[in-house]
Structure formats: structure tokens, C-alpha cells
Write an enzyme that holds these catalytic residues in place. Structure first.
Site, PDB file in Angstrom:
ATOM      1  N   THR A 108       6.603   3.106  -7.936  1.00  0.00           N
ATOM      2  CA  THR A 108       5.819   4.271  -8.118  1.00  0.00           C
ATOM      3  C   THR A 108       6.514   4.661  -9.591  1.00  0.00           C
ATOM      4  O   THR A 108       5.751   4.888 -10.494  1.00  0.00           O
ATOM      5  CB  THR A 108       6.352   5.307  -7.230  1.00  0.00           C
ATOM      6  OG1 THR A 108       6.027   4.971  -5.806  1.00  0.00           O
ATOM      7  CG2 THR A 108       5.815   6.625  -7.499  1.00  0.00           C
ATOM      8  N   THR A 109       7.746   4.504  -9.924  1.00  0.00           N
ATOM      9  CA  THR A 109       8.265   4.706 -11.123  1.00  0.00           C
ATOM     10  C   THR A 109       7.645   3.946 -12.328  1.00  0.00           C
ATOM     11  O   THR A 109       7.503   4.439 -13.527  1.00  0.00           O
ATOM     12  CB  THR A 109       9.830   4.762 -10.946  1.00  0.00           C
ATOM     13  OG1 THR A 109      10.324   5.383  -9.927  1.00  0.00           O
ATOM     14  CG2 THR A 109      10.435   5.217 -12.446  1.00  0.00           C
ATOM     15  N   TYR A 128      -3.644   6.309   1.553  1.00  0.00           N
ATOM     16  CA  TYR A 128      -4.728   6.916   1.575  1.00  0.00           C
ATOM     17  C   TYR A 128      -5.707   6.662   3.082  1.00  0.00           C
ATOM     18  O   TYR A 128      -6.170   7.659   3.465  1.00  0.00           O
ATOM     19  CB  TYR A 128      -5.880   6.432   0.372  1.00  0.00           C
ATOM     20  CG  TYR A 128      -7.007   7.129   0.454  1.00  0.00           C
ATOM     21  CD1 TYR A 128      -7.300   8.521  -0.026  1.00  0.00           C
ATOM     22  CD2 TYR A 128      -8.201   6.519   0.725  1.00  0.00           C
ATOM     23  CE1 TYR A 128      -8.523   8.917  -0.011  1.00  0.00           C
ATOM     24  CE2 TYR A 128      -9.481   7.158   0.767  1.00  0.00           C
ATOM     25  CZ  TYR A 128      -9.633   8.474   0.439  1.00  0.00           C
ATOM     26  OH  TYR A 128     -10.783   9.201   0.684  1.00  0.00           O
ATOM     27  N   TYR A 173       8.775   0.026   2.272  1.00  0.00           N
ATOM     28  CA  TYR A 173       8.549   1.199   1.683  1.00  0.00           C
ATOM     29  C   TYR A 173       8.015   2.373   2.455  1.00  0.00           C
ATOM     30  O   TYR A 173       6.710   2.443   2.354  1.00  0.00           O
ATOM     31  CB  TYR A 173       8.252   1.100   0.063  1.00  0.00           C
ATOM     32  CG  TYR A 173       8.233   2.127  -0.912  1.00  0.00           C
ATOM     33  CD1 TYR A 173       9.110   3.358  -0.666  1.00  0.00           C
ATOM     34  CD2 TYR A 173       7.490   2.190  -1.861  1.00  0.00           C
ATOM     35  CE1 TYR A 173       9.086   4.383  -1.232  1.00  0.00           C
ATOM     36  CE2 TYR A 173       7.398   3.217  -2.728  1.00  0.00           C
ATOM     37  CZ  TYR A 173       8.436   4.268  -2.503  1.00  0.00           C
ATOM     38  OH  TYR A 173       8.279   5.477  -3.291  1.00  0.00           O
ATOM     39  N   ARG A 188       3.535  10.449  -0.278  1.00  0.00           N
ATOM     40  CA  ARG A 188       2.505   9.509  -1.163  1.00  0.00           C
ATOM     41  C   ARG A 188       1.620   8.969  -0.196  1.00  0.00           C
ATOM     42  O   ARG A 188       0.383   8.673  -0.727  1.00  0.00           O
ATOM     43  CB  ARG A 188       3.272   8.635  -2.243  1.00  0.00           C
ATOM     44  CG  ARG A 188       3.962   9.407  -3.253  1.00  0.00           C
ATOM     45  CD  ARG A 188       4.487   8.388  -4.148  1.00  0.00           C
ATOM     46  NE  ARG A 188       5.153   9.211  -5.334  1.00  0.00           N
ATOM     47  CZ  ARG A 188       4.619   9.376  -6.605  1.00  0.00           C
ATOM     48  NH1 ARG A 188       3.378   9.165  -6.709  1.00  0.00           N
ATOM     49  NH2 ARG A 188       5.192   9.901  -7.313  1.00  0.00           N
ATOM     50  N   LYS A 219      13.129   0.791   2.251  1.00  0.00           N
ATOM     51  CA  LYS A 219      13.243   1.857   1.415  1.00  0.00           C
ATOM     52  C   LYS A 219      12.692   3.181   1.990  1.00  0.00           C
ATOM     53  O   LYS A 219      11.621   3.355   2.113  1.00  0.00           O
ATOM     54  CB  LYS A 219      12.523   1.694  -0.029  1.00  0.00           C
ATOM     55  CG  LYS A 219      12.800   2.865  -1.046  1.00  0.00           C
ATOM     56  CD  LYS A 219      11.860   2.576  -2.345  1.00  0.00           C
ATOM     57  CE  LYS A 219      11.966   3.908  -3.278  1.00  0.00           C
ATOM     58  NZ  LYS A 219      11.306   3.597  -4.449  1.00  0.00           N
ATOM     59  N   ILE A 269      17.022   2.673  -4.273  1.00  0.00           N
ATOM     60  CA  ILE A 269      16.318   2.214  -5.324  1.00  0.00           C
ATOM     61  C   ILE A 269      15.978   3.564  -6.129  1.00  0.00           C
ATOM     62  O   ILE A 269      15.239   4.723  -5.495  1.00  0.00           O
ATOM     63  CB  ILE A 269      15.032   1.689  -4.653  1.00  0.00           C
ATOM     64  CG1 ILE A 269      15.366   0.373  -4.061  1.00  0.00           C
ATOM     65  CG2 ILE A 269      13.846   1.315  -5.807  1.00  0.00           C
ATOM     66  CD1 ILE A 269      13.911  -0.418  -3.134  1.00  0.00           C
TER      67      ILE A 269
END
Length: 292
Positions: A44-45, A107, A133, A138, A162, A204
Site C-alpha cells: 500500500t505504501t 472490493y 495481509y 481497505r 500482516k 511491516i
């Protein structure tokens, strides 16, 4: 392969609409020099959502090459499209990544059975260590501890998760149900110390883009039984932990790196520059942390 300690969720620098390879390599090298335990490109980052497939592969390739096996590389390879996740996972393996980070499908909001089958199909196709993850804010769905435990039991190459719910009850349930052989990494910098106290393995991290040494030393101190130092570092990092999420990640952290002249503040829509009022707040927190 196990993944523990402080892993940096790497920012992806852009210049003139492309990945800035020179700055990216410099950032990776500095992370390793500062003692980081591992690297995560294309999370994401790293603005993975707006990378093309070619750019995604380029970022992984650069990171693996620059790390050169000095620290493990856990490459972001997830997707809400199972076949796309397989494609990216296969590339990560071929490129020499030590493992992949696979986000729970976003989604389309699959059921727990659908999430299970998604990860199982990837694992049945490609043999590489996999870290799940879970970030419900999100993805729109929560990867439940019972599903994670089932995946870990059935699929040995699923070695960890994560966990970015910020919910320590869920972390406790994960450790209870998955056992000592499963790696739990914090997906929220501010929960690292409490997660370690429950039996977690590390983080992370977003903040370690700025302070890799301090984040790594927090993990080192805990693992060495120096709880006082770990607590001290935890509270020293908290103002910066909060600042990195004053707006959507990675807007604050990339802005902070740009303020240090380490890369440009080049975002891809729908990411936009940090609001002026928050920029002043960020500069203040960075100054207090000795980063400006």
C-alpha cells in the site's frame, strides 16, 4: 523462510511519471545500512494500486537486486483477481524474492470460503513462502482468525500474516489458533509493542521509511529482553506514528521523505499532496523527532 523484526513497507519514488530508479535504490541501500530487517516493495505504501504491471515488476526487480540477499524481500503480489495474483506471485518468485505479501481480495468482498479458496489456488500453483495481509479498512472484509488457522494448517507455505486491524483481541486469537509456527506482523506501527508482548514477530512499517534504525532497535530490544528500551522507543515513535496517518498513507510519509530531499513529492491520482495545514503539523513532528 521466516520473516521477523522490522520490515519497511517501501515508498515508491516517481519522477516524470516513472519510477525513479536512482532514488529507489538509494532509499533501499540506506534502509539496509540503517539496520532494517527486511523490505516490502509494492505494498500500500508503495502505491501499488496505481502501478502498471510492468512498473510493479520493475519495483520488485530493483528491490531484489539492490538488497542482494542482505535482507529478505517480501514482495507485494496480491490482487482481488486470483489469476492476476498468481501472475504477480510467479514474477516475484522468478525475480528472486524471498516471499510474497498477499492482500485479502478487496472490493469484491468474498466470503471466508472465497478468501480461503483464493489463497489456496495461489499456493497450489506456486511454491513460495506467503504472508497474508489483512486490512479490513481497505478491503471491506475481515480475514478471520479461524480462516487464517485453516489456511496455515492446510498450506505449509502460508507462513504468516500482516495484521492491520489494530485489534489486539484478534491478534491474540490468531496466535492462540495458529500456534508458535505462524508469524504475526503488525500492519500498524503503533501496535508493534503490544503485538510483540502477545507473541507477535514484528512489523511491516511505514515509519521505518524515516527511522529504520529506531524501528529495528525496538524489535531488537524486545527480542533481547530489554523491555525498558523497547517501551522507550515505542513512546518516542508514537508522535511520528500518528503523523504518518493524518491523511491517507502514503501521502504523509512520501511528503516527509521529500522534505528530507530523498525523493520528489510525486503522487499518482487519486493520491494528492498533503493539505497545507497538515504540512505544518508534519514539519513540527519531524522537527521534534530530529528529522528536519
Amino acid at each position: 523462510m521466516t520473516f521477523s523484526g522490522a520490515f519497511t513497507a517501501l515508498v515508491t519514488p516517481f519522477k516524470d511519471g516513472k519510477i525513479d530508479e536512482e532514488r529507489f535504490r538509494e532509499h533501499i541501500e540506506w534502509q539496509i545500512t540503517e539496520g532494517i530487517h527486511g523490505l516490502v516493495p509494492c505494498g500500500t505504501t508503495g502505491e501499488s494500486a496505481t502501478l502498471t504491471h510492468d512498473e510493479h515488476k520493475e519495483a520488485i526487480r530493483i528491490c531484489v537486486e539492490q538488497a542482494n540477499k542482505r535482507v529478505p524481500v517480501l514482495a507485494g503480489a496480491g490482487s482481488n483477481n486470483t489469476n492476476e495474483a498468481i501472475h504477480l506471485t510467479q514474477f516475484a518468485k522468478d525475480a528472486g524474492a524471498d516471499g510474497v505479501l498477499l492482500i485479502s481480495p478487496y472490493y469484491n468482498k468474498p466470503t471466508q470460503e472465497g478468501i480461503y479458496q483464493h489463497f489456496k489456488h495461489i499456493a497450489d500453483t506456486i511454491n513460495i513462502p506467503m504472508v497474508l495481509y489483512n486490512v479490513p479498512s481497505r478491503t471491506g472484509s475481515n480475514l478471520l482468525p479461524s480462516t487464517v488457522a485453516r489456511l496455515h494448517k492446510d498450506i505449509p507455505q502460508i507462513v504468516g500474516i500482516k495484521e492491520a486491524t489494530g485489534n489486539l483481541v484478534q491478534v491474540s486469537d490468531l496466535i492462540e489458533q495458529c500456534g508458535d509456527s505462524f508469524t504475526i506482523l503488525s500492519g500498524d506501527d503503533f501496535t508493534l509493542l503490544p503485538l510483540l508482548s502477545l507473541g507477535g514477530s514484528g512489523v511491516i512499517s511505514v515509519v521505518s521509511n524515516l527511522l529504520p534504525n529506531k524501528m529495528a532497535n525496538l524489535c531488537n530490544a524486545w527480542n533481547n529482553g530489554d523491555i525498558a528500551t523497547a517501551q522507550k522507543l515505542h513512546f518516542e515513535l508514537q508522535p511520528l506514528n500518528r503523523a504518518m496517518f493524518m491523511e491517507s498513507n502514503p501521502i504523509p510519509v512520501k511528503t516527509a521523505l521529500a522534505l528530507q530531499n530523498k525523493m520528489d513529492t510525486d503522487f499518482r491520482l487519486p493520491m494528492v499532496p498533503l493539505a497545507e495545514n497538515n504540512l505544518a503539523k508534519l514539519k513540527s513532528v519531524m522537527a521534534d523527532a530530529g528529522l528536519l
